[in-house]
Design an enzyme around this catalytic site. Structure first.
Site, mmCIF file in Angstrom:
data_model
loop_
_atom_site.group_PDB
_atom_site.id
_atom_site.type_symbol
_atom_site.label_atom_id
_atom_site.label_comp_id
_atom_site.label_asym_id
_atom_site.label_seq_id
_atom_site.Cartn_x
_atom_site.Cartn_y
_atom_site.Cartn_z
ATOM 1 N N ASP A 1 0.862 -1.185 0.000
ATOM 2 C CA ASP A 1 0.000 0.000 0.000
ATOM 3 C C ASP A 1 0.900 1.236 0.000
ATOM 4 O O ASP A 1 2.026 1.195 0.511
ATOM 5 C CB ASP A 1 -0.918 0.034 1.223
ATOM 6 N N GLU B 1 0.818 5.773 0.399
ATOM 7 C CA GLU B 1 0.104 7.026 0.665
ATOM 8 C C GLU B 1 0.739 8.101 -0.210
ATOM 9 O O GLU B 1 1.960 8.105 -0.420
ATOM 10 C CB GLU B 1 0.208 7.423 2.136
ATOM 11 N N HIS C 1 -5.376 4.463 6.935
ATOM 12 C CA HIS C 1 -4.784 5.331 5.910
ATOM 13 C C HIS C 1 -3.289 5.544 6.154
ATOM 14 O O HIS C 1 -2.758 6.621 5.914
ATOM 15 C CB HIS C 1 -5.506 6.671 5.835
ATOM 16 N N ASP D 1 -2.487 -0.474 6.326
ATOM 17 C CA ASP D 1 -3.433 -0.771 5.251
ATOM 18 C C ASP D 1 -3.002 -2.009 4.465
ATOM 19 O O ASP D 1 -3.839 -2.800 4.027
ATOM 20 C CB ASP D 1 -3.553 0.428 4.305
#
Length: 531
Positions: free
Chosen positions: A361, A363, A501, A506
């Site tokens: 994952d 961000e 998040h 995540d």
């Protein structure tokens, strides 16, 4: 905060004696070994220092705007004055016929030398320090026998600008009171009344008890911050400058509240962990919100008379079009991923079943792999259905985060300042995932596109690992469900109630979702699917 994290912070962000100065905000308690501070952890001091940094950066920007706007105002006064010699008279009166003291500056020495000691005001704007600029500005009103506007408040603005430019901490002692009324600088009542009006609050009448906010205005840092905001609101007349300042003030509010409950107590609680810090931060927030309301009103009024129109008009339309176009592209990518998943389930469902993989994952600062940056990379390596390793690294994007990204992720600008660049982190991430099958939620349309774009930018061969998309799997396996976001899956499967998040957590939750979806594939005879 662990000792290891404290050492890293002190080596990368600050030094011990500066951080320790914030302990003035905590109650000192005598003990057998000397003394200690009530409810104080090193993490509290770090958080105060980070809020202080954000406040100082904001104050510096606002003061620079005020300085620029004073030059503009002074220029307009001189241009509109009927006396053609008014500029020369101001200079002569200000320094009593003597030469102003000018410091050596390689950027302005040529201008200084070309004047040969005969300076016009507009030349001195580029040569003088802020103190002398205010002095020259006030001289104009003295010549006209008028009271200089905001003279006392500008004195405070200059002090604040000096403080932040020298790296002085503003929040080290929140009990420090603003100076009482001096004979020369009677600024305290002027600041208080102006701040109350800015925040749509009524100043207390004579004999009434001051409310909590008005009492907080007696504190030096609150009083001085109020003076800067009031001056900025009243002196700056540029819609674009005000609009940018609004973004900066909103960013400060978001940073102030980012971990406030955790370190200083619930702001709505009757008895916060540290009443002094909490009440001071509340006052700073109230002032900031009061400024935002008034400044945005002023921006709208100024933009209606701006011959160039609103600056945001064209970029906003363009931004909206770009966003819609990018959304369309993402929708097509997700549809392709869904079709690929459906085809795999029809032809070879075993290709979507594995117990050894890496869940990933990321961000980012936004949704466009071309214009936005990765700010965190996370991965969890799974072997036989069990976690066998993890990867988590913040990435410095070298840009200010949007306040919505800060709110969503909890990642602040200060967290990224000491983080490494994508040039260093991405190769380590690619080494960690190796040739593993990659599992991710919307991995094909989002995560992989960012990783591929950054790999190409760094002249690295993009990974060509096999990918399994839990978003597409959920849509195909559970078409009766309306929503298939990661938060929907973790709630549906009883994994957690909310999505963090943050990249590593995540990735771990995505792995848990895949384990359940994989079991669904194995239980179903997907070869008989007709659609």
């Amino acid at each position: 905060m662990t000792e290891g994290k404290a050492r890293v912070f002190l080596s990368k962000n600050s030094y011990f004696f500066k951080i320790k100065s914030y302990d003035h905000n905590y109650e000192k308690i005598d003990s057998e070994t000397g003394y200690k501070y009530k409810d104080l952890d090193f993490g509290d001091l770090v958080e105060l220092s980070l809020i202080d940094f954000a406040l100082s950066r904001l104050v510096w920007s606002l003061c620079s705007n005020i300085e620029h706007s004073i030059k503009l105002r002074f220029n307009n006064l001189l241009m509109d004055d009927h006396d053609p010699d008014i500029g020369e008279k101001c200079v002569r009166r200000c320094w009593a016929g003597e030469q102003p003291e000018l410091h050596d500056n390689p950027y302005t020495n040529e201008l200084r030398d070309s004047c040969h000691g005969n300076y016009a005001p507009w030349q001195l704007w580029e040569l003088l320090g802020f103190y002398d600029q205010i002095k020259l500005y006030n001289t104009y009103f003295d010549l006209k026998n008028q009271k200089p506007p905001m003279k006392s408040l500008l004195f405070i603005v200059r002090k604040m600008r000096n403080a932040v430019s020298h790296g002085n901490c503003l929040l080290t002692d929140m009990n420090r009171l603003a100076p009482t009324k001096h004979e020369e600088h009677r600024a305290d009542a002027e600041v208080t009344n102006a701040a109350m009006r800015m925040c749509d609050k009524r100043p207390r009448a004579r004999g009434q008890r001051a409310n909590a906010f008005q009492q907080s205005l007696n504190k030096l840092v609150v009083n001085n911050y109020a003076a800067v905001l009031v001056c900025h609101l009243n002196i700056v007349d540029g819609a674009h400058i005000l609009s940018h300042a609004c973004d900066e003030v909103q960013h400060f509010i978001d940073r102030l509240n980012l971990r406030r409950d955790e370190y200083f107590g619930d702001k709505n609680a009757r008895d916060p962990r540290n009443h002094l810090v909490d009440s001071t931060l509340s006052a700073l927030e109230t002032l900031s919100k009061g400024y935002l309301r008034k400044a945005r009103q002023k921006v709208r009024a100024l933009q209606s008379n701006d011959p160039y129109g609103t600056r945001s008009e064209t970029p906003a339309r363009l931004q909206k079009r770009l966003f819609r176009r990018h959304e369309q592209i993402n929708q097509l990518r997700m549809q392709c991923a869904e079709l690929q998943t459906k085809e795999a389930l029809l032809r070879a469902p075993e290709s979507l079943v594995t117990r050894d993989y890496t869940s990933i994952d990321i961000e980012t600062t936004g949704f466009s792999e071309d214009n936005d940056c990765i700010i965190e990379l996370g991965a969890v390596k799974m072997r036989g259905g069990e976690e066998a390793g993890s990867f988590s690294q913040l990435v410095n994007p070298h840009r200010v985060l949007d306040h919505e990204i800060i709110r969503l992720t909890g990642i602040a600008d200060e967290d990224l300042q000491s983080a490494r660049d994508i040039e260093t982190v991405l190769p380590e991430f690619l080494e960690f995932i190796g040739d593993d099958i990659l599992v991710g939620h919307n991995i094909i349309a989002f995560d992989y596109e960012f990783i591929k774009a950054n790999s190409i930018r760094l002249r690295i061969i993009p990974p060509d690992n096999k990918m399994i998309d839990t978003l597409s799997l959920s849509k195909v396996l559970s078409p009766e469900e309306t929503n298939h976001r990661l938060v929907d899956l973790i709630q549906r499967f009883g994994i957690a109630q909310k999505e963090e998040h943050r990249a590593e957590s995540d990735a771990a939750q995505t792995a848990q979702c895949y384990e359940i979806l994989r079991d669904g594939i194995m239980r179903s005879d997907m070869r008989e699917m007709n659609s």
